[in-house]
Design a protein around this motif. Structure first.
Motif, PDB file in Angstrom:
ATOM      1  N   TRP A 207      16.490  32.292 -30.374  1.00 47.61           N
ATOM      2  CA  TRP A 207      17.897  32.155 -29.739  1.00 47.61           C
ATOM      3  C   TRP A 207      17.191  31.425 -27.819  1.00 47.61           C
ATOM      4  CZ3 TRP A 207      22.886  33.232 -29.561  1.00 47.61           C
ATOM      5  CH2 TRP A 207      23.756  34.326 -31.184  1.00 47.61           C
ATOM      6  N   ASP A 208      18.149  30.232 -27.562  1.00 49.68           N
ATOM      7  CA  ASP A 208      17.797  30.330 -25.924  1.00 49.68           C
ATOM      8  C   ASP A 208      18.177  30.103 -25.476  1.00 49.68           C
ATOM      9  OD1 ASP A 208      16.626  28.239 -24.703  1.00 49.68           O
ATOM     10  OD2 ASP A 208      16.682  26.615 -25.545  1.00 49.68           O
ATOM     11  N   ILE A 209      18.623  31.973 -24.430  1.00 51.70           N
ATOM     12  CA  ILE A 209      19.301  31.844 -23.266  1.00 51.70           C
ATOM     13  C   ILE A 209      19.359  31.161 -22.246  1.00 51.70           C
ATOM     14  CG2 ILE A 209      21.274  33.476 -22.913  1.00 51.70           C
ATOM     15  CD1 ILE A 209      20.134  35.266 -25.536  1.00 51.70           C
ATOM     16  N   GLY A 210      20.224  31.293 -21.893  1.00 48.48           N
ATOM     17  CA  GLY A 210      19.703  30.563 -20.112  1.00 48.48           C
ATOM     18  C   GLY A 210      20.959  31.102 -19.549  1.00 48.48           C
ATOM     19  N   LEU A 211      21.670  32.162 -19.563  1.00 46.94           N
ATOM     20  CA  LEU A 211      22.423  33.714 -18.713  1.00 46.94           C
ATOM     21  C   LEU A 211      23.170  34.517 -19.637  1.00 46.94           C
ATOM     22  CD1 LEU A 211      23.777  33.459 -15.809  1.00 46.94           C
ATOM     23  CD2 LEU A 211      25.941  32.538 -17.049  1.00 46.94           C
ATOM     24  N   SER A 212      23.049  35.804 -19.551  1.00 50.00           N
ATOM     25  CA  SER A 212      23.701  36.282 -20.187  1.00 50.00           C
ATOM     26  C   SER A 212      24.358  37.428 -19.367  1.00 50.00           C
ATOM     27  CB  SER A 212      22.266  37.133 -21.206  1.00 50.00           C
ATOM     28  OG  SER A 212      23.125  38.195 -21.999  1.00 50.00           O
ATOM     29  N   LYS A 213      24.667  38.152 -19.930  1.00 49.49           N
ATOM     30  CA  LYS A 213      25.873  39.357 -19.328  1.00 49.49           C
ATOM     31  C   LYS A 213      26.487  39.952 -20.009  1.00 49.49           C
ATOM     32  CE  LYS A 213      26.185  42.528 -16.491  1.00 49.49           C
ATOM     33  NZ  LYS A 213      25.973  42.908 -17.327  1.00 49.49           N
ATOM     34  N   THR A 214      26.600  40.931 -20.474  1.00 55.09           N
ATOM     35  CA  THR A 214      27.195  42.386 -21.254  1.00 55.09           C
ATOM     36  C   THR A 214      27.966  42.797 -20.491  1.00 55.09           C
ATOM     37  OG1 THR A 214      25.898  43.732 -20.843  1.00 55.09           O
ATOM     38  CG2 THR A 214      25.390  42.912 -23.167  1.00 55.09           C
ATOM     39  N   GLY A 215      29.135  43.908 -21.605  1.00 54.38           N
ATOM     40  CA  GLY A 215      29.907  44.596 -20.774  1.00 54.38           C
ATOM     41  C   GLY A 215      30.615  45.629 -21.224  1.00 54.38           C
ATOM     42  N   TYR A 216      30.892  46.860 -21.254  1.00 54.72           N
ATOM     43  CA  TYR A 216      31.700  47.423 -21.892  1.00 54.72           C
ATOM     44  C   TYR A 216      32.745  48.838 -20.773  1.00 54.72           C
ATOM     45  CZ  TYR A 216      32.695  51.289 -24.884  1.00 54.72           C
ATOM     46  OH  TYR A 216      33.938  52.100 -25.157  1.00 54.72           O
ATOM     47  N   ILE A 217      33.891  49.056 -21.116  1.00 52.40           N
ATOM     48  CA  ILE A 217      34.485  50.124 -20.768  1.00 52.40           C
ATOM     49  C   ILE A 217      35.404  50.149 -21.823  1.00 52.40           C
ATOM     50  CG2 ILE A 217      34.098  50.446 -18.291  1.00 52.40           C
ATOM     51  CD1 ILE A 217      36.874  49.106 -17.977  1.00 52.40           C
ATOM     52  N   SER A 218      36.241  51.497 -22.458  1.00 51.21           N
ATOM     53  CA  SER A 218      36.947  51.469 -23.790  1.00 51.21           C
ATOM     54  C   SER A 218      38.117  50.726 -22.999  1.00 51.21           C
ATOM     55  CB  SER A 218      37.588  52.854 -23.335  1.00 51.21           C
ATOM     56  OG  SER A 218      38.145  53.170 -22.036  1.00 51.21           O
ATOM     57  N   GLU A 219      38.182  50.220 -22.119  1.00 47.51           N
ATOM     58  CA  GLU A 219      39.704  49.422 -22.075  1.00 47.51           C
ATOM     59  C   GLU A 219      38.958  47.772 -22.242  1.00 47.51           C
ATOM     60  OE1 GLU A 219      40.015  53.067 -18.552  1.00 47.51           O
ATOM     61  OE2 GLU A 219      38.529  51.676 -19.408  1.00 47.51           O
ATOM     62  N   ALA A 220      38.181  47.820 -22.270  1.00 49.18           N
ATOM     63  CA  ALA A 220      37.490  46.079 -21.759  1.00 49.18           C
ATOM     64  C   ALA A 220      36.693  45.768 -23.518  1.00 49.18           C
ATOM     65  CB  ALA A 220      36.818  45.563 -21.104  1.00 49.18           C
ATOM     66  N   GLY A 221      36.558  46.817 -24.309  1.00 47.45           N
ATOM     67  CA  GLY A 221      35.774  46.559 -24.980  1.00 47.45           C
ATOM     68  C   GLY A 221      34.400  45.974 -24.952  1.00 47.45           C
ATOM     69  N   ARG A 222      33.555  45.603 -26.046  1.00 48.33           N
ATOM     70  CA  ARG A 222      32.594  45.066 -26.085  1.00 48.33           C
ATOM     71  C   ARG A 222      32.877  43.667 -25.567  1.00 48.33           C
ATOM     72  NH1 ARG A 222      28.720  49.055 -25.639  1.00 48.33           N
ATOM     73  NH2 ARG A 222      29.677  51.108 -27.159  1.00 48.33           N
ATOM     74  N   CYS A 223      32.361  43.434 -24.194  1.00 42.45           N
ATOM     75  CA  CYS A 223      32.102  41.548 -23.903  1.00 42.45           C
ATOM     76  C   CYS A 223      30.826  40.962 -23.667  1.00 42.45           C
ATOM     77  CB  CYS A 223      32.898  42.000 -22.530  1.00 42.45           C
ATOM     78  SG  CYS A 223      35.121  42.609 -22.455  1.00 42.45           S
ATOM     79  N   LEU A 224      30.555  39.415 -24.120  1.00 43.88           N
ATOM     80  CA  LEU A 224      29.866  39.276 -23.726  1.00 43.88           C
ATOM     81  C   LEU A 224      29.008  37.460 -23.040  1.00 43.88           C
ATOM     82  CD1 LEU A 224      26.860  38.590 -24.438  1.00 43.88           C
ATOM     83  CD2 LEU A 224      27.094  37.874 -26.773  1.00 43.88           C
ATOM     84  N   ILE A 225      29.461  37.129 -22.014  1.00 44.69           N
ATOM     85  CA  ILE A 225      28.888  35.424 -21.406  1.00 44.69           C
ATOM     86  C   ILE A 225      27.783  34.924 -21.586  1.00 44.69           C
ATOM     87  CG2 ILE A 225      28.660  34.065 -19.370  1.00 44.69           C
ATOM     88  CD1 ILE A 225      31.373  35.684 -18.494  1.00 44.69           C
ATOM     89  N   MET A 226      26.876  34.052 -22.060  1.00 41.23           N
ATOM     90  CA  MET A 226      25.969  33.960 -22.720  1.00 41.23           C
ATOM     91  C   MET A 226      26.250  32.131 -22.699  1.00 41.23           C
ATOM     92  SD  MET A 226      23.806  35.338 -25.557  1.00 41.23           S
ATOM     93  CE  MET A 226      24.732  35.171 -27.017  1.00 41.23           C
ATOM     94  N   ASN A 227      24.935  32.003 -21.106  1.00 43.51           N
ATOM     95  CA  ASN A 227      24.683  29.809 -21.965  1.00 43.51           C
ATOM     96  C   ASN A 227      23.546  30.178 -23.022  1.00 43.51           C
ATOM     97  OD1 ASN A 227      25.087  29.366 -18.428  1.00 43.51           O
ATOM     98  ND2 ASN A 227      26.683  28.841 -20.032  1.00 43.51           N
ATOM     99  N   ILE A 228      23.864  29.637 -24.343  1.00 47.14           N
ATOM    100  CA  ILE A 228      22.862  29.120 -25.388  1.00 47.14           C
ATOM    101  C   ILE A 228      22.883  27.427 -25.105  1.00 47.14           C
ATOM    102  CG2 ILE A 228      23.535  31.272 -26.305  1.00 47.14           C
ATOM    103  CD1 ILE A 228      24.922  29.817 -28.646  1.00 47.14           C
ATOM    104  N   LYS A 229      21.630  27.322 -25.836  1.00 45.04           N
ATOM    105  CA  LYS A 229      21.157  25.961 -26.294  1.00 45.04           C
ATOM    106  C   LYS A 229      21.372  25.808 -27.957  1.00 45.04           C
ATOM    107  CE  LYS A 229      18.454  22.178 -25.634  1.00 45.04           C
ATOM    108  NZ  LYS A 229      17.188  21.134 -25.088  1.00 45.04           N
ATOM    109  N   ALA A 230      22.118  25.106 -28.651  1.00 48.32           N
ATOM    110  CA  ALA A 230      21.787  25.108 -29.810  1.00 48.32           C
ATOM    111  C   ALA A 230      21.563  24.033 -30.849  1.00 48.32           C
ATOM    112  CB  ALA A 230      22.571  26.814 -30.629  1.00 48.32           C
ATOM    113  N   GLY A 231      21.149  23.463 -31.815  1.00 48.05           N
ATOM    114  CA  GLY A 231      21.700  22.085 -32.203  1.00 48.05           C
ATOM    115  C   GLY A 231      22.072  21.382 -31.075  1.00 48.05           C
ATOM    116  N   GLY A 232      20.836  21.340 -30.223  1.00 44.92           N
ATOM    117  CA  GLY A 232      21.158  19.464 -29.525  1.00 44.92           C
ATOM    118  C   GLY A 232      22.665  20.282 -28.534  1.00 44.92           C
TER     119      GLY A 232
END
Length: 313
Positions: A207-232
């Protein structure tokens, strides 16, 4: 462990792999260099965003050019009395603003995020006004953020707006660095304490990750923002309202497989509205000029100043 999760993902999909709904209720994947939308599912749905909020919190604090070496005292008012979430940051701790921000971004600590807003110029009211201005500057027309932690379900947005927020956040070197540390020793009142990233993919092999943030509350469920580099490709993914952390990880794994070309997207002709769609016809998604970093380069630490507790009136 990731190999087992990956194998489970493969077994769960039919031949028309990406036409099958993912675990996340909303999905948006955008190629950063072109703005081309690669995958989307319910991207316009406005939903609670949980701790993804903390990316906005970090941006407005950095925009204010506050002293990052200034010591903040964690106050009892920073304790979560709404969701009663846990924290390893004791009340009364003295922590530099830089480390408080790291705790908010990397470990998603709610007391840390609350302390950043409380010590913002003008206090919580000043913070809320700055967030409102930032949202407008970024053109996030479907977003409302009322507090800094994401504990409130009234912090709401959609995947399209959150891509704008991610694009803006990625222009802040402090945010990209802090959010992608797998672990860090934080100085709390002179004692080093180890904290880890809430995103298990950060630091994982492949994994080549440039930005990451998770999130969770019951009303939102499991959330994720990521910048990744893959396949060029450099891409931003937004995953909202997955039912479990494992479902969120499986979705991220399958997005990466698509980017690397290991499995082409096959969209069924009569796909339901809940299925993943490949798209290239949508306009480019950009962050406005308001997303440019205004934070100064990190300077050599100087003698720290203490922000006293605010007396309750």
């Amino acid at each position: 462990m990731f190999k087992k999760l990956f194998a489970a993902a493969l077994m769960s999909f039919s031949v028309a792999a990406f036409a099958v709904p993912f675990g996340s209720q909303s999905v948006l994947v955008v190629e950063d260099d072109t703005g081309k939308i690669l995958l989307e599912k319910n991207a316009d749905a406005v939903v609670p965003i949980a701790s993804l909020t903390k990316l906005m919190t970090a941006m407005v604090v950095l925009d204010a050019n506050q002293d990052m070496d200034e010591l903040i005292e964690i106050d009892r008012s920073d304790v979560d009395t709404f969701k009663h979430s846990s924290s390893r940051v004791p009340v009364g701790s003295l922590i530099s603003r830089r480390d408080v921000m790291q705790l908010a971004l990397m470990s998603s600590d709610n007391r840390a995020a609350a302390a950043l807003a409380r010590t913002f110029p003008g206090g919580n009211a000043g913070f809320k006004a700055a967030v409102k201005r930032k949202i407008a500057a970024l053109g996030m027309t479907q977003t409302v953020i009322e507090e800094p932690t994401g504990l409130s379900p009234r912090n709401r947005s959609n995947a399209g707006d959150l891509v704008k927020m991610a694009a803006a956040s990625s222009k802040y070197p402090e945010i990209t660095r802090m959010s992608t540390e797998s672990k860090e020793l934080i100085n709390i009142s002179g004692r080093k304490v180890e904290y880890r990233n809430t995103n298990r993919l950060v630091g994982a092999d492949g994994w080549d990750i440039g930005l990451s943030k998770t999130g969770y509350i019951s009303e939102a469920g499991r959330c994720l923002i990521m910048n990744i580099k893959a396949g060029g490709k450099n891409a931003t993914m937004v995953l909202l309202n997955a039912s479990a952390s494992s479902a969120r990880i499986l979705d991220a794994l399958n997005v990466r497989r698509f980017l690397t070309g290991d499995e082409p997207v096959r969209v069924a002709k009569a796909a339901s509205s809940s299925g993943i769609k490949a798209s290239s016809a949508r306009p480019r998604v950009k962050a406005s000029a308001g997303g440019k970093a205004k934070a100064k380069a990190v300077k050599k630490r100087t003698k720290a100043k203490v922000v006293p507790k605010r007396r309750k009136k």
